[in-house]
Scaffold this motif. Sequence first.
Motif, PDB file in Angstrom:
ATOM      1  N   CYS A  67       0.863  -1.235   0.008  1.00 24.79           N
ATOM      2  CA  CYS A  67      -0.110  -0.135  -0.174  1.00 24.79           C
ATOM      3  C   CYS A  67       0.796   1.346   0.078  1.00 24.79           C
ATOM      4  O   CYS A  67       0.625   2.408  -0.720  1.00 24.79           O
ATOM      5  N   CYS A  97      -0.946  -2.006   5.181  1.00 27.58           N
ATOM      6  CA  CYS A  97      -1.113  -3.305   5.098  1.00 27.58           C
ATOM      7  C   CYS A  97      -0.324  -4.254   5.768  1.00 27.58           C
ATOM      8  O   CYS A  97      -0.273  -5.556   6.012  1.00 27.58           O
ATOM      9  N   CYS A 147       5.446  -4.154   4.680  1.00 32.98           N
ATOM     10  CA  CYS A 147       6.992  -3.408   4.800  1.00 32.98           C
ATOM     11  C   CYS A 147       7.328  -3.795   6.256  1.00 32.98           C
ATOM     12  O   CYS A 147       8.154  -2.689   6.656  1.00 32.98           O
TER      13      CYS A 147
END
Length: 145
Positions: free
Chosen positions: A37, A42, A45
């Motif tokens: 995203c 989300c 990462c």
Amino acid sequence: MRVNDREPIDESLLPADLRLLDYLRDQCGLVGTKESCGRGECGACTVLVDGKAILSCITLASRVQGHVETIEGVAEESAELRESFARHGAFQCGFCTPGQIVRATAILRGGCPDTDVELRKAMNGNVCRCTGYNGIIAAIREVAE
Ligand code: FES
Ligand code: FES
């Protein structure tokens, strides 16, 4: 800042607008950390800073003073977890998986929550569009037990 087992660097010398995600992928070559995203929604990462899960897409590299651990950095520690994910069908496309594994590693270090409801809450920041989450929770639970 120190990344995985590399030599520490002076983070204050990094460009002020450089995201930690870009620093890790583009300058460190640690491409296991994914961008989906790009806006903190989300969990793809996710990396650890001093053992705490953070979102590297919304973190400035120049502000990180601690020990950063990426999926590469927890590879050995998470070996059992990754095998358990495979056994439980806890990934399909796999794009969310590094972030899931990194967050689950942090959770297991602190002691896995007793109930699946609490475990789901602890994993709440990591979205998976493929699996429906049951396999992910089962995989973490198996390693915890
Ligand atoms: S890519 Fe960072 S939270 Fe989605
Ligand atoms: S396995 Fe595809 S997004 Fe999670």
